[in-house]
Design a protein around this motif. Structure first.
Motif, PDB file in Angstrom:
ATOM      1  N   THR A  31      -1.919  14.613  -3.296  1.00 15.45           N
ATOM      2  CA  THR A  31      -2.308  14.224  -1.940  1.00 15.45           C
ATOM      3  C   THR A  31      -1.088  14.213  -1.013  1.00 15.45           C
ATOM      4  OG1 THR A  31      -3.362  12.524  -0.602  1.00 15.45           O
ATOM      5  CG2 THR A  31      -2.056  11.713  -2.437  1.00 15.45           C
ATOM      6  N   ALA A  32      -1.292  14.682   0.215  1.00 17.69           N
ATOM      7  CA  ALA A  32      -0.257  14.678   1.254  1.00 17.69           C
ATOM      8  C   ALA A  32       1.049  15.350   0.827  1.00 17.69           C
ATOM      9  CB  ALA A  32       0.006  13.240   1.733  1.00 17.69           C
TER      10      ALA A  32
ATOM     11  N   ARG B  14       4.967  11.481  -0.529  1.00 17.51           N
ATOM     12  CA  ARG B  14       3.522  11.687  -0.388  1.00 17.51           C
ATOM     13  C   ARG B  14       2.799  10.388  -0.029  1.00 17.51           C
ATOM     14  NH1 ARG B  14       0.829  12.751  -4.376  1.00 17.51           N
ATOM     15  NH2 ARG B  14       2.236  12.596  -6.137  1.00 17.51           N
TER      16      ARG B  14
ATOM     17  N   ARG C 242       3.388   9.519   3.604  1.00 21.40           N
ATOM     18  CA  ARG C 242       2.582  10.377   4.492  1.00 21.40           C
ATOM     19  C   ARG C 242       1.109  10.009   4.433  1.00 21.40           C
ATOM     20  NH1 ARG C 242       4.471  16.236   2.606  1.00 21.40           N
ATOM     21  NH2 ARG C 242       6.542  16.313   3.504  1.00 21.40           N
ATOM     22  N   ARG C 243       0.660   9.659   3.242  1.00 21.27           N
ATOM     23  CA  ARG C 243      -0.761   9.329   3.056  1.00 21.27           C
ATOM     24  C   ARG C 243      -1.128   8.065   3.857  1.00 21.27           C
ATOM     25  NH1 ARG C 243      -5.283  10.495  -0.987  1.00 21.27           N
ATOM     26  NH2 ARG C 243      -6.671   8.809  -0.494  1.00 21.27           N
TER      27      ARG C 243
ATOM     28  N   ARG D 235      -1.237   9.116   7.505  1.00 22.72           N
ATOM     29  CA  ARG D 235      -2.383   9.968   7.827  1.00 22.72           C
ATOM     30  C   ARG D 235      -3.711   9.217   7.739  1.00 22.72           C
ATOM     31  NH1 ARG D 235      -3.901  14.110   3.518  1.00 22.72           N
ATOM     32  NH2 ARG D 235      -4.864  12.203   2.721  1.00 22.72           N
ATOM     33  N   ASP D 236      -3.916   8.453   6.655  1.00 15.99           N
ATOM     34  CA  ASP D 236      -5.216   7.795   6.481  1.00 15.99           C
ATOM     35  C   ASP D 236      -5.467   6.720   7.534  1.00 15.99           C
ATOM     36  OD1 ASP D 236      -5.645   9.443   4.381  1.00 15.99           O
ATOM     37  OD2 ASP D 236      -5.941   7.889   2.869  1.00 15.99           O
TER      38      ASP D 236
ATOM     39  N   VAL E 128      -5.728   1.647   1.747  1.00 13.29           N
ATOM     40  CA  VAL E 128      -5.046   2.884   1.316  1.00 13.29           C
ATOM     41  C   VAL E 128      -4.225   2.595   0.051  1.00 13.29           C
ATOM     42  CG1 VAL E 128      -3.370   4.674   1.950  1.00 13.29           C
ATOM     43  CG2 VAL E 128      -4.945   3.806   3.678  1.00 13.29           C
TER      44      VAL E 128
ATOM     45  N   TYR F 238      -4.867   3.994  -3.692  1.00 13.56           N
ATOM     46  CA  TYR F 238      -3.786   4.783  -4.291  1.00 13.56           C
ATOM     47  C   TYR F 238      -3.496   4.304  -5.713  1.00 13.56           C
ATOM     48  CZ  TYR F 238       0.527   7.444  -4.679  1.00 13.56           C
ATOM     49  OH  TYR F 238       1.492   8.329  -5.094  1.00 13.56           O
TER      50      TYR F 238
END
Ligand code: CTP
Length: 250
Positions: free
Chosen positions: A38-39, A162, A165-166, A169-170, A181, A185
């Motif tokens: 992811t990401a 990652r 960034r996740r 982004r989320d 999140v 994760y």
């Protein structure tokens, strides 16, 4: 030539689906798979490849489009749903859509909404192209999906990068809060990465460290695709010329 390479050569010059002879090959598209956690920057890598292949007809197909829509019951317990497990995707539909594109026909693919965890109307029409890029966390997991590909790429980005960034982004694009999140994760994203995504790296022809920051790797990949597309055209004119696929790692 190993069996995997041979299979890919056959993929490129298999007989016409309507039963035509092998001496008049159908020009099949060059299919590239781009996987990674992811990401990891998969989308950016794909965008860079597409922009450098500006003189080719290229389409991007996201594995995300094939997420199964959640039922109302699943939606009520969404925090218990594993979106990083292979079963979260409708791989049969992905395969049939790829097969349609591969034989030069347009296909309608679902339009997935990450905010409501469902496909929404209208579906997206994907036109046939010379190069098809299939991008997603698990595109190298299923051997039937892998077998459609002429080139397999794994974007290998550090897990801390990652995760950062996740979160960004989320919370900004997918309407989530930081606590959810991080929870998702730890519970699903990381364990599934270790169980399914990371092991699929061994199937890649090319591994890109640092993702989209790696300009050199992307230049080399584009150069390789151009060479293959050139041979593709040569085979169209001289059907008895065989293309030998090579494997390389950056
Ligand atoms: N996912 C989610 N909710 C859904 C469906 C998927 O949170 N309803 C998450 C899954 O947990 C999975 C991720 O979406 O880990 C897959 O998307 P990702 O690969 O992160 O998106 P890309 O934009 O393709 O990533 P990249 O930055 O590599 O381009």
């Amino acid at each position: 030539m190993d069996s995997e390479m041979k299979k890919r050569d056959e993929n490129q010059y298999s007989p016409r689906p309507n039963g035509g002879s092998q001496s008049t090959p159908l020009k099949l598209p060059f299919i590239i798979g781009v996987a990674g956690g992811t990401a990891s920057g998969k989308t950016t890598v794909c965008d860079m490849i597409i922009s450098q292949l500006h003189d080719q007809r290229v389409v991007l197909v996201n594995q995300d489009a094939f997420y199964r829509s959640l039922t109302n019951e699943q939606l009520q317990k969404v925090s218990e749903y594993n979106f990083d497990h292979p079963d979260a995707f409708d791989t049969e539909l992905l395969l049939s859509s790829m097969q349609t594109l591969r034989t030069g026909r347009a296909v309608s693919i679902p339009n997935y909404d990450f905010k409501i965890h469902k496909s929404v109307e209208p579906a997206r029409l994907v036109n046939p192209a010379d190069v098809i890029i299939l991008e997603g966390i698990l595109v190298l997991h299923d051997n039937r999906v892998r077998d459609t590909m002429n080139m397999k790429i794994f974007v290998d980005t550090d897990s801390d990068v990652r995760l950062a960034r996740r979160i960004q982004r989320d919370t900004v694009e997918r309407g989530r809060n930081v606590e959810n999140v991080l929870d998702q994760y730890a519970k699903f994203v990381k364990p599934s990465f270790e169980e399914f995504i990371l092991p699929s790296k061994k199937h890649a022809d090319v591994i890109i460290p640092r993702g989209a920051d790696n300009d050199v790797a992307i230049d080399l990949i584009v150069q390789h695709i151009r060479t293959k597309l050139g041979q593709h055209d040569l085979c169209k004119i001289y059907p008895n010329v065989f293309v030998i696929h090579s494997t390389f790692q950056i």
